[in-house]
Scaffold this motif. Structure first.
Motif, short mmCIF file in Angstrom:
data_model
loop_
_atom_site.label_atom_id
_atom_site.label_comp_id
_atom_site.label_asym_id
_atom_site.label_seq_id
_atom_site.Cartn_x
_atom_site.Cartn_y
_atom_site.Cartn_z
N PHE A 69 0.85 -1.19 0.00
CA PHE A 69 0.00 0.00 0.00
C PHE A 69 0.89 1.25 0.00
O PHE A 69 1.83 1.35 0.78
N ASP A 70 0.54 2.17 -0.87
CA ASP A 70 1.31 3.41 -0.99
C ASP A 70 0.65 4.47 -0.10
O ASP A 70 0.01 5.40 -0.57
N PHE A 71 0.86 4.34 1.20
CA PHE A 71 0.21 5.23 2.15
C PHE A 71 0.71 6.67 2.04
O PHE A 71 0.07 7.58 2.57
N ARG A 72 1.82 6.89 1.36
CA ARG A 72 2.33 8.25 1.19
C ARG A 72 1.63 9.01 0.06
O ARG A 72 1.81 10.23 -0.05
N CYS A 73 0.85 8.34 -0.75
CA CYS A 73 0.19 8.99 -1.89
C CYS A 73 -0.76 10.08 -1.39
O CYS A 73 -1.64 9.82 -0.56
N GLU A 101 -5.33 3.01 13.52
CA GLU A 101 -6.46 3.12 14.45
C GLU A 101 -7.35 4.30 14.04
O GLU A 101 -8.58 4.18 14.02
N GLN A 102 -6.72 5.41 13.70
CA GLN A 102 -7.47 6.59 13.30
C GLN A 102 -8.17 6.35 11.96
O GLN A 102 -9.36 6.69 11.81
N TRP A 103 -7.48 5.77 11.02
CA TRP A 103 -8.07 5.52 9.70
C TRP A 103 -9.29 4.61 9.82
O TRP A 103 -10.29 4.79 9.12
N LEU A 104 -9.21 3.61 10.69
CA LEU A 104 -10.29 2.63 10.79
C LEU A 104 -11.42 3.10 11.71
O LEU A 104 -12.34 2.33 11.99
N ARG A 105 -11.36 4.35 12.13
CA ARG A 105 -12.53 4.95 12.79
C ARG A 105 -13.50 5.50 11.75
O ARG A 105 -14.70 5.60 12.01
N THR A 106 -12.98 5.89 10.60
CA THR A 106 -13.82 6.46 9.55
C THR A 106 -13.98 5.53 8.35
O THR A 106 -14.69 5.85 7.40
N ALA A 107 -13.30 4.40 8.35
CA ALA A 107 -13.44 3.39 7.30
C ALA A 107 -13.46 2.02 7.96
O ALA A 107 -12.86 1.82 9.01
N VAL A 169 -6.59 -4.05 4.69
CA VAL A 169 -6.31 -3.83 6.12
C VAL A 169 -7.66 -3.60 6.78
O VAL A 169 -8.47 -2.81 6.29
N CYS A 170 -7.92 -4.29 7.88
CA CYS A 170 -9.20 -4.12 8.58
C CYS A 170 -9.07 -4.64 10.00
O CYS A 170 -8.05 -5.23 10.38
N ARG A 171 -10.10 -4.42 10.78
CA ARG A 171 -10.13 -4.95 12.14
C ARG A 171 -10.44 -6.44 12.10
O ARG A 171 -10.99 -6.97 11.12
N TRP A 172 -10.09 -7.12 13.18
CA TRP A 172 -10.18 -8.58 13.20
C TRP A 172 -11.60 -9.09 12.98
O TRP A 172 -11.80 -10.10 12.31
N LEU A 222 -19.84 -1.85 3.79
CA LEU A 222 -18.62 -1.41 4.46
C LEU A 222 -18.14 -0.08 3.90
O LEU A 222 -18.22 0.18 2.69
N ARG A 223 -17.62 0.74 4.77
CA ARG A 223 -16.98 1.99 4.36
C ARG A 223 -15.55 1.66 3.91
O ARG A 223 -14.76 1.19 4.72
N VAL A 224 -15.28 1.90 2.65
CA VAL A 224 -13.99 1.51 2.07
C VAL A 224 -13.12 2.74 1.84
O VAL A 224 -13.58 3.75 1.29
N ARG A 225 -11.88 2.65 2.28
CA ARG A 225 -10.88 3.68 1.96
C ARG A 225 -9.91 3.06 0.97
O ARG A 225 -9.25 2.06 1.27
#
Length: 269
Positions: A69-73, A101-107, A169-172, A222-225
């Motif tokens: 994943f290119d998280f810097r994009c 943790e922050q990202w998976l609060r909104t996705a 990437v997601c929660r368990w 699901l909310r997808v980012r």
């Protein structure tokens, strides 16, 4: 192969039951596993191993030794689904993770950027793989999880956009629910459809799972980012990557082609 170093990464050797061990890698042949099925399930043998053997994990993800994943994009909504970089340059830079943790609060789930085809996802599968296998999968979904059929039709038959690569990437809890549904379907496909002799088409179950994640996300709203990918390659050369403008234009052109043809087909009925 050299890998980027980060505390979040756990290198797992795919198909370890079929090959000599690689030092420093967790073999996917330990515990409850399907390691020997790697020629047909591809990276899903690592997915299955993580699902059945990891413990006390809140967030789980999967990438490949040559796709990350290119998280810097900065503008992922306009980027191509992937870009290529020289391997040496990629390894020199520390790999960057955001605050997951922050990202998976909104996705609910992080997925690659979707590809846009000129035909439906069902037609695209039939063009590149074995159409009869796809029809068997459709029948199995209808039999074993009929509540997913509206999402299947919506995302596969009536859409030309699809996430691929079996990366997420997601929660368990979402990972667990997706894995239970996914492998129940794929093991039933395996019982009915033996892998083809062709080494490419024999990767049938990996190809199917790339599409099925789209169905699962649609079924559960699901909310997808979406995050594009970066692919380190040894033979990098200028000109391999396309600009955000080109990527956006290509998506729009493919969408227009798909919708025009779909409208024509509907009018012709």
């Amino acid at each position: 192969m050299a890998l980027p170093q980060h505390e979040y990464f756990l290198p797992v050797q795919a198909g370890a039951a079929l090959h000599a061990p690689i030092a420093g890698y967790q073999p996917d042949s330990s515990g409850d596993n399907i390691s020997r099925l790697n020629p047909h399930f591809c990276e899903l043998t690592c997915h299955y191993w993580a699902w059945r053997n990891l413990k006390d994990t809140d967030i789980v993800g999967l990438n490949h030794y040559r796709r990350y994943f290119d998280f810097r994009c900065r503008w992922p909504q306009f980027a191509a689904d992937k870009r290529f970089v020289p391997t040496a340059a990629f390894l020199r830079q520390p790999y960057h993770f955001p605050d997951l943790e922050q990202w998976l609060r909104t996705a609910d789930i992080i997925l690659p950027v979707a590809r846009h085809w000129r035909v439906s996802n069902t037609q695209q599968y039939a063009s590149y793989h074995i159409a009869a296998d796809w029809q068997t999968l459709r029948q199995i979904v209808a039999e074993r999880s009929p509540q997913y059929m509206p999402a299947f039709v919506k995302t596969m038959d009536r859409s030309n956009t699809s996430v691929g690569y079996n990366m997420f990437v997601c929660r368990w809890d979402i990972f667990d629910a997706y894995s239970r549904w996914l492998f129940d379907l794929l093991f039933e496909v395996q019982r009915r459809v033996p892998p083809a002799a062709d080494p490419v088409q024999s990767r049938i179950y990996g190809y199917m799972s790339e599409r099925l994640v789209n169905v699962f996300c649609a079924r559960h709203h699901l909310r997808v980012r979406h995050v594009p990918l970066v692919m380190p390659i040894d033979d990098y050369r200028p000109g391999l990557n396309i600009s955000p403008l080109h990527a956006t234009w290509r998506r729009l052109a493919d969408d227009m082609h798909f919708h025009i043809n779909t409208d024509r087909q509907e009018q012709g009925k």
